[in-house]
Design a protein around this motif. Structure first.
Motif, PDB file in Angstrom:
ATOM      1  N   LEU A   1      -5.624 -10.388  -1.845  1.00 22.35           N
ATOM      2  CA  LEU A   1      -5.017  -9.221  -1.519  1.00 22.35           C
ATOM      3  C   LEU A   1      -3.531  -8.861  -1.771  1.00 22.35           C
ATOM      4  CD1 LEU A   1      -6.791  -9.492   2.118  1.00 22.35           C
ATOM      5  CD2 LEU A   1      -7.524  -8.335   0.183  1.00 22.35           C
TER       6      LEU A   1
ATOM      7  N   THR B   1       0.733  -9.893  -1.438  1.00 18.28           N
ATOM      8  CA  THR B   1       1.718 -10.346  -0.612  1.00 18.28           C
ATOM      9  C   THR B   1       1.190 -11.586   0.082  1.00 18.28           C
ATOM     10  OG1 THR B   1       0.447  -8.730   1.019  1.00 18.28           O
ATOM     11  CG2 THR B   1       2.331  -7.801  -0.332  1.00 18.28           C
TER      12      THR B   1
ATOM     13  N   CYS C   1      -3.293 -15.168   5.667  1.00 16.26           N
ATOM     14  CA  CYS C   1      -2.108 -14.323   5.464  1.00 16.26           C
ATOM     15  C   CYS C   1      -0.715 -14.693   6.050  1.00 16.26           C
ATOM     16  CB  CYS C   1      -2.645 -12.806   5.645  1.00 16.26           C
ATOM     17  SG  CYS C   1      -1.451 -11.361   5.185  1.00 16.26           S
TER      18      CYS C   1
ATOM     19  N   CYS D   1      -1.552 -13.089   0.860  1.00 19.35           N
ATOM     20  CA  CYS D   1      -2.705 -12.911   1.579  1.00 19.35           C
ATOM     21  C   CYS D   1      -4.190 -13.125   0.749  1.00 19.35           C
ATOM     22  CB  CYS D   1      -2.800 -11.439   2.236  1.00 19.35           C
ATOM     23  SG  CYS D   1      -1.751 -11.118   3.680  1.00 19.35           S
TER      24      CYS D   1
ATOM     25  N   ILE E   1      -8.010  -4.737   9.857  1.00 20.57           N
ATOM     26  CA  ILE E   1      -6.916  -5.510   9.304  1.00 20.57           C
ATOM     27  C   ILE E   1      -5.979  -4.391   8.525  1.00 20.57           C
ATOM     28  CG2 ILE E   1      -6.383  -7.551   7.994  1.00 20.57           C
ATOM     29  CD1 ILE E   1      -8.876  -8.767   8.527  1.00 20.57           C
ATOM     30  N   THR E   2      -4.805  -4.604   8.613  1.00 18.65           N
ATOM     31  CA  THR E   2      -3.724  -4.039   7.948  1.00 18.65           C
ATOM     32  C   THR E   2      -2.899  -5.158   7.489  1.00 18.65           C
ATOM     33  OG1 THR E   2      -3.957  -1.831   8.974  1.00 18.65           O
ATOM     34  CG2 THR E   2      -2.015  -2.100   7.658  1.00 18.65           C
ATOM     35  N   THR E   3      -2.573  -5.294   6.081  1.00 18.76           N
ATOM     36  CA  THR E   3      -2.064  -6.466   5.374  1.00 18.76           C
ATOM     37  C   THR E   3      -0.460  -6.055   5.144  1.00 18.76           C
ATOM     38  OG1 THR E   3      -2.184  -5.621   3.192  1.00 18.76           O
ATOM     39  CG2 THR E   3      -4.144  -7.035   4.211  1.00 18.76           C
TER      40      THR E   3
ATOM     41  N   LEU F   1      -9.414 -14.952   6.749  1.00 21.25           N
ATOM     42  CA  LEU F   1      -8.226 -14.415   6.163  1.00 21.25           C
ATOM     43  C   LEU F   1      -7.093 -15.110   6.333  1.00 21.25           C
ATOM     44  CD1 LEU F   1      -6.509 -11.803   5.380  1.00 21.25           C
ATOM     45  CD2 LEU F   1      -6.047 -11.572   7.785  1.00 21.25           C
TER      46      LEU F   1
ATOM     47  N   SER G   1       3.099  -0.866   8.740  1.00 18.39           N
ATOM     48  CA  SER G   1       2.293  -1.299   7.617  1.00 18.39           C
ATOM     49  C   SER G   1       2.698  -2.794   6.947  1.00 18.39           C
ATOM     50  CB  SER G   1       2.039  -0.113   6.601  1.00 18.39           C
ATOM     51  OG  SER G   1       2.688   0.103   5.894  1.00 18.39           O
TER      52      SER G   1
ATOM     53  N   LEU H   1       1.496  -7.823   9.083  1.00 19.48           N
ATOM     54  CA  LEU H   1      -0.144  -8.001   9.219  1.00 19.48           C
ATOM     55  C   LEU H   1      -0.608  -7.506  10.558  1.00 19.48           C
ATOM     56  CD1 LEU H   1      -2.509  -9.157   8.165  1.00 19.48           C
ATOM     57  CD2 LEU H   1      -1.939 -11.411   9.153  1.00 19.48           C
TER      58      LEU H   1
END
Length: 279
Positions: free
Chosen positions: A152, A154, A182, A156, A54-56, A180, A36, A39
Motif C-alpha cells: 500500500l 508508506t 502499517c 504499509c 482503514i485509511t492509510t 494489515l 489522512s 493510519l
C-alpha cells in the motif's frame, strides 16, 4: 438608490465574506488532508455484522466487509470527508449476508477501484447481486487462492490467506484472513473463521501477532481459542456485535477467557463505532 459610499461598503464586505469563506474552506480541506496522513481504523457499529474502514497514511481508503444492511452508508458518511467519494479497495471476508449486504449500495454510490475476496464455490443471492453490480461498474475483481501480499506504500502492507490453502475442511464460515502491517503496527481480521482454521494458522507458522485483533465470528465460542489468542497476543480486541442478538454473541466463555488472559476488549453493541488513530 445606494450612494457611492454605500456601494463601496457593500462591495468591500462582500469581498471579505468571500475571502473568509474561502479561508474557512481551505482550513477544512487542510484538516481532512492532515488527518489522512495518519493510519486510522474505524470499527463500525453495524448491528449484528462486521465492517471496518482503514485509511492509510498515504490516503488510501480500504473497507473490510459492509454489514447486514445500509447502515454502512451512514457510517461512511460520518467517517470520510464530504468530498471523498472513492474507496480504493473493498475486501469481503466471506459471503454471509451480515458481512456483504451493505456493500451492494456502497458499490452504487462510491467509486470503487478493486474488490478482493477468497476464491471458493459459494452460492448466495446477495453475493450474486454484489458481483453483478461490481461487473456492471467495471470494478477490478481479485480472488485470493492461497496467500498474497499487497503493498500500500508508506510502510504499509496487506497480507491475505485463504483457509482452503491450509487444507481446512471448507464450511460456510471459512473467511479470508487479512493482516494489515502499517507504520510498525499490526492489525488482524479473521472474519468468521472457526477454531479449526485458527489451529491450522498456528501450524502454518503464519505471523499472527497483532496490536489489535477483531474477534472472530463476533466473539463466538466456535472460535477465539486460547491457543490462538496467545499466538496473536493482542493489546486490544474489538468485538463487532449487535445489541441483544439472537445468537448470544459475544459468548460469555470468550469474555471470561479474555479477562483471564488480561486482554482488553471493546464491544460495538456497548460503545458504538470505535476509532483507532496511530501516529
Amino acid at each position: 438608490m445606494l450612494k457611492s459610499g454605500q456601494k463601496k461598503f457593500l462591495n468591500k464586505n462582500g469581498c471579505l465574506a468571500i475571502i473568509s469563506f474561502c479561508f474557512l474552506f481551505l482550513i477544512i480541506i487542510f484538516y481532512f488532508y492532515y488527518r489522512s496522513r495518519k493510519l486510522t481504523l474505524n470499527f463500525f457499529d453495524v448491528g449484528q455484522g462486521d465492517s471496518a474502514l482503514i485509511t492509510t497514511p498515504g490516503g488510501l481508503v480500504i473497507l473490510i466487509d459492509g454489514g447486514p444492511d445500509n447502515t454502512i452508508l451512514r457510517r461512511l458518511g460520518d467517517s470520510l470527508p464530504f468530498y471523498r467519494r472513492r474507496i480504493d479497495l473493498i475486501i469481503f471476508s466471506h459471503y454471509h449476508d451480515d458481512h456483504i449486504t451493505g456493500l451492494v449500495e456502497v458499490l452504487k454510490r462510491y467509486q470503487i477501484k478493486q474488490i478482493i475476496y477468497a476464491s471458493g464455490v459459494f452460492e448466495s443471492p446477495v453475493l450474486e447481486t454484489l458481483l453483478r453490480v461490481a461487473q456492471e461498474q467495471k470494478i477490478k475483481l481479485s480472488s485470493i487462492v492461497s496467500t498474497s501480499q499487497l503493498n500500500l506504500g508508506t510502510d504499509c502492507l496487506l497480507n491475505f490467506l485463504n483457509p482452503r490453502f491450509l487444507g481446512v475442511k471448507e464450511d460456510q464460515n471459512n473467511s479470508l484472513v487479512v493482516k494489515l502491517a502499517c507504520v510498525g503496527k499490526n492489525f488482524l481480521f479473521t472474519g468468521d473463521n472457526s477454531a479449526a482454521v485458527e489451529k491450522a494458522l498456528i501450524s502454518f507458522h503464519w505471523d499472527l501477532k497483532a496490536l489489535v485483533f477483531k474477534a472472530a465470528h463476533h466473539a463466538s465460542n466456535s472460535a477465539n481459542s486460547e491457543e490462538f489468542l496467545r499466538a496473536v497476543n493482542p493489546q486490544l480486541i474489538i468485538i463487532s456485535v449487535g445489541v441483544d442478538n439472537r445468537f448470544g454473541h459475544p459468548s460469555p466463555i470468550i469474555l471470561a477467557r479474555l479477562t483471564e488472559l488480561g486482554i482488553k476488549f471493546k464491544r460495538t453493541d456497548q460503545s458504538g463505532s470505535l476509532k483507532i488513530i496511530t501516529p
